[in-house]
Design an enzyme around this catalytic site. Structure first.
Site, short mmCIF file in Angstrom:
data_model
loop_
_atom_site.label_atom_id
_atom_site.label_comp_id
_atom_site.label_asym_id
_atom_site.label_seq_id
_atom_site.Cartn_x
_atom_site.Cartn_y
_atom_site.Cartn_z
N ASP A 96 -14.85 4.96 -3.29
CA ASP A 96 -14.30 4.35 -4.52
C ASP A 96 -15.01 4.86 -5.78
OD1 ASP A 96 -12.27 2.85 -3.39
OD2 ASP A 96 -13.48 1.03 -3.19
N GLY B 218 -4.95 2.62 -12.78
CA GLY B 218 -5.78 2.95 -11.62
C GLY B 218 -5.19 3.93 -10.62
N LYS C 144 -13.54 -4.50 3.11
CA LYS C 144 -14.59 -3.51 2.84
C LYS C 144 -16.00 -4.03 3.11
CE LYS C 144 -11.84 -1.36 -0.79
NZ LYS C 144 -11.79 -0.81 -2.15
N GLY D 258 -16.74 -8.31 -8.56
CA GLY D 258 -16.34 -8.31 -7.15
C GLY D 258 -16.66 -6.97 -6.51
N SER E 177 0.83 -1.22 0.00
CA SER E 177 0.00 0.00 0.00
C SER E 177 0.86 1.26 0.00
CB SER E 177 -0.90 0.01 1.23
OG SER E 177 -1.57 1.25 1.32
N SER F 108 -0.71 4.13 0.44
CA SER F 108 -1.58 5.11 1.10
C SER F 108 -0.87 5.91 2.19
CB SER F 108 -2.82 4.41 1.68
OG SER F 108 -3.65 3.99 0.63
P1 NDP Z 1 -12.53 -9.08 -5.74
O1 NDP Z 1 -11.69 -10.21 -5.28
O2 NDP Z 1 -13.74 -8.69 -4.96
O3 NDP Z 1 -13.04 -9.41 -7.25
C1 NDP Z 1 -12.17 -9.94 -8.20
C2 NDP Z 1 -12.82 -9.93 -9.59
O4 NDP Z 1 -11.82 -10.28 -10.55
C3 NDP Z 1 -13.94 -10.93 -9.76
O5 NDP Z 1 -14.89 -10.42 -10.66
C4 NDP Z 1 -13.21 -12.14 -10.38
O6 NDP Z 1 -14.05 -12.95 -11.18
C5 NDP Z 1 -12.24 -11.43 -11.28
N1 NDP Z 1 -11.05 -12.22 -11.59
C6 NDP Z 1 -10.09 -12.62 -10.71
N2 NDP Z 1 -9.13 -13.31 -11.36
C7 NDP Z 1 -9.50 -13.33 -12.67
C8 NDP Z 1 -8.92 -13.89 -13.83
N3 NDP Z 1 -7.76 -14.58 -13.79
N4 NDP Z 1 -9.55 -13.74 -15.02
C9 NDP Z 1 -10.71 -13.06 -15.08
N5 NDP Z 1 -11.33 -12.50 -14.01
C10 NDP Z 1 -10.72 -12.64 -12.81
O7 NDP Z 1 -11.53 -7.85 -5.91
P2 NDP Z 1 -11.88 -6.29 -5.90
O8 NDP Z 1 -13.16 -6.14 -6.64
O9 NDP Z 1 -11.77 -5.74 -4.53
O10 NDP Z 1 -10.64 -5.67 -6.73
C11 NDP Z 1 -10.55 -5.89 -8.13
C12 NDP Z 1 -9.36 -5.10 -8.68
O11 NDP Z 1 -9.58 -3.69 -8.55
C13 NDP Z 1 -8.04 -5.40 -7.95
O12 NDP Z 1 -7.01 -5.48 -8.92
C14 NDP Z 1 -7.83 -4.16 -7.09
O13 NDP Z 1 -6.46 -3.93 -6.85
C15 NDP Z 1 -8.44 -3.07 -7.96
N6 NDP Z 1 -8.87 -1.89 -7.20
C16 NDP Z 1 -8.27 -0.68 -7.45
C17 NDP Z 1 -8.65 0.45 -6.78
C18 NDP Z 1 -7.97 1.75 -7.05
O14 NDP Z 1 -8.13 2.70 -6.27
N7 NDP Z 1 -7.25 1.88 -8.14
C19 NDP Z 1 -9.73 0.41 -5.75
C20 NDP Z 1 -10.33 -0.90 -5.58
C21 NDP Z 1 -9.89 -2.01 -6.29
P3 NDP Z 1 -14.82 -14.25 -10.60
O15 NDP Z 1 -16.16 -13.76 -10.11
O16 NDP Z 1 -14.91 -15.10 -11.78
O17 NDP Z 1 -13.96 -14.82 -9.50
#
Ligand code: NDP
Length: 301
Positions: free
Chosen positions: A121, A263, A85, A148, A33, A35
């Site tokens: 967010d 991001g 979260k 997610g 992080s 932050s």
């Molecule tokens: P979650 O674990 O809640 O969700 C992950 C998502 O990614 C799901 O939809 C999952 O699909 C999908 N996924 C994971 N691996 C793969 C893969 N190999 N191929 C295709 N789809 C995949 O994570 P978050 O939603 O919390 O975070 C998602 C991303 O967003 C992260 O990279 C995080 O770092 C980034 N982020 C950035 C922020 C910023 O401020 N820039 C703020 C918040 C998040 P499935 O349902 O099929 O498992």
């Protein structure tokens, strides 16, 4: 990537006796992080010399105890990142109305009754795509990848701002269907569709904003979350991932000549909005210093 600020633990928190105003981010893992340098740069800019932002590695099983202890120790504000979260949403005394449909909080503010929860967010995403790509979510055709926590926040913000249409793709159909079902009551006339990333529908609008809210791209061997060549062009691509700064998806976008951004700006703007909630200083005032500090921390790590 490791950042030089110390990583504290729950045991450190239980012994905590630092004077002044303390802020914290909790995550698991947290060592990547940026932050703390980002927020501490903004606090210096604001002249809040007795305020300090720290990071804590807290296992999800320990989150309730950590939140109670932070409250008892009078931490003024807390950020929550993966995987806290959603867990924290059910453990706060009050939830900001805007965060309720998201079902997740990333920002807590101390109050005598307990924590007050917010989610910044969506604000961060909207500000980031405007700043980096010149796109306003209001009126945009959005293709959102993922189902997610981050995708959920993005989708709620797109609907709240009344995007022109929202198309969501996710690897696991069950998770996509669950998200679509919970979003339907919020759509209020905005066309809302789901699809499998391998088979994009033929009627996807031209000129869409593609947002990657999956974690595919964090690791070098991750698959592409979608084949951009199969989407109608022109389009712009925003990847929520900022480390690595250039994911395979962004490289593919560049190869197709599409505008693209990572991001980092979202990280900065959601952080600046959190600081506004804690300090009252407008997010627009602190975002520039946060951006400089976050870039420097990423570059030196
Ligand atoms: P979650 O674990 O809640 O969700 C992950 C998502 O990614 C799901 O939809 C999952 O699909 C999908 N996924 C994971 N691996 C793969 C893969 N190999 N191929 C295709 N789809 C995949 O994570 P978050 O939603 O919390 O975070 C998602 C991303 O967003 C992260 O990279 C995080 O770092 C980034 N982020 C950035 C922020 C910023 O401020 N820039 C703020 C918040 C998040 P499935 O349902 O099929 O498992």
């Amino acid at each position: 990537m490791a950042v030089s600020d110390p990583v504290f633990t729950l045991a450190d928190l239980e012994r905590w006796s630092r004077p002044g105003t303390s802020l914290a981010v909790l995550g698991h893992p947290i060592k990547h992080s940026v932050s703390p340098p980002m927020h501490n740069a903004a606090l210096a800019q604001l002249g809040r010399n007795d305020w300090r932002y720290h990071r804590f590695d807290v296992h999800p099983d320990d989150l309730p105890r950590a939140l109670d202890t932070l409250h008892a120790k009078r931490f003024h504000g807390v950020n929550l990142t993966v995987p806290h979260k959603i867990i924290a949403f059910d453990r706060v005394a009050a939830v900001d109305p805007a965060a309720r449909p998201i079902g997740a909080v990333n920002t807590l503010r101390w109050s005598p009754e307990g924590w007050h929860g917010f989610n910044t967010d969506g604000y961060g995403l909207a500000a980031a795509v405007h700043e980096t790509l010149g796109v306003d979510l209001a009126g945009a055709h959005v293709v959102l990848l993922g189902a997610g926590g981050a995708a959920r926040g993005a989708a709620v913000e797109c609907l709240r701002l009344r995007c022109a249409s929202l198309w969501i793709a996710n690897r696991t159909r069950e998770n996509l269907d669950e998200l679509l079902e919970s979003l339907t009551p919020l759509a209020a006339g905005v066309p809302l569709h789901g699809f499998a990333p391998a088979t994009p529908p033929r009627d996807l609008p031209i000129g869409s904003l593609v947002i990657n809210a999956t974690s595919a791209g964090l690791r070098p061997d991750d698959p592409l979350p979608i084949d951009l060549a199969r989407l109608p062009r022109p389009a712009a691509v925003y990847d929520m991932i900022y480390n690595p700064p250039l994911t395979a998806l962004l490289r593919a976008a560049a190869a197709l000549g599409l505008p693209q951004a990572n991001g980092l700006a979202m990280l900065v703007h959601q952080g600046a909005k959190s600081l506004e909630i804690w300090s009252g200083a407008p997010a627009a005032q602190t975002a520039p210093s946060m951006s400089v500090a976050a870039r420097a921390a990423l570059a030196s790590a």
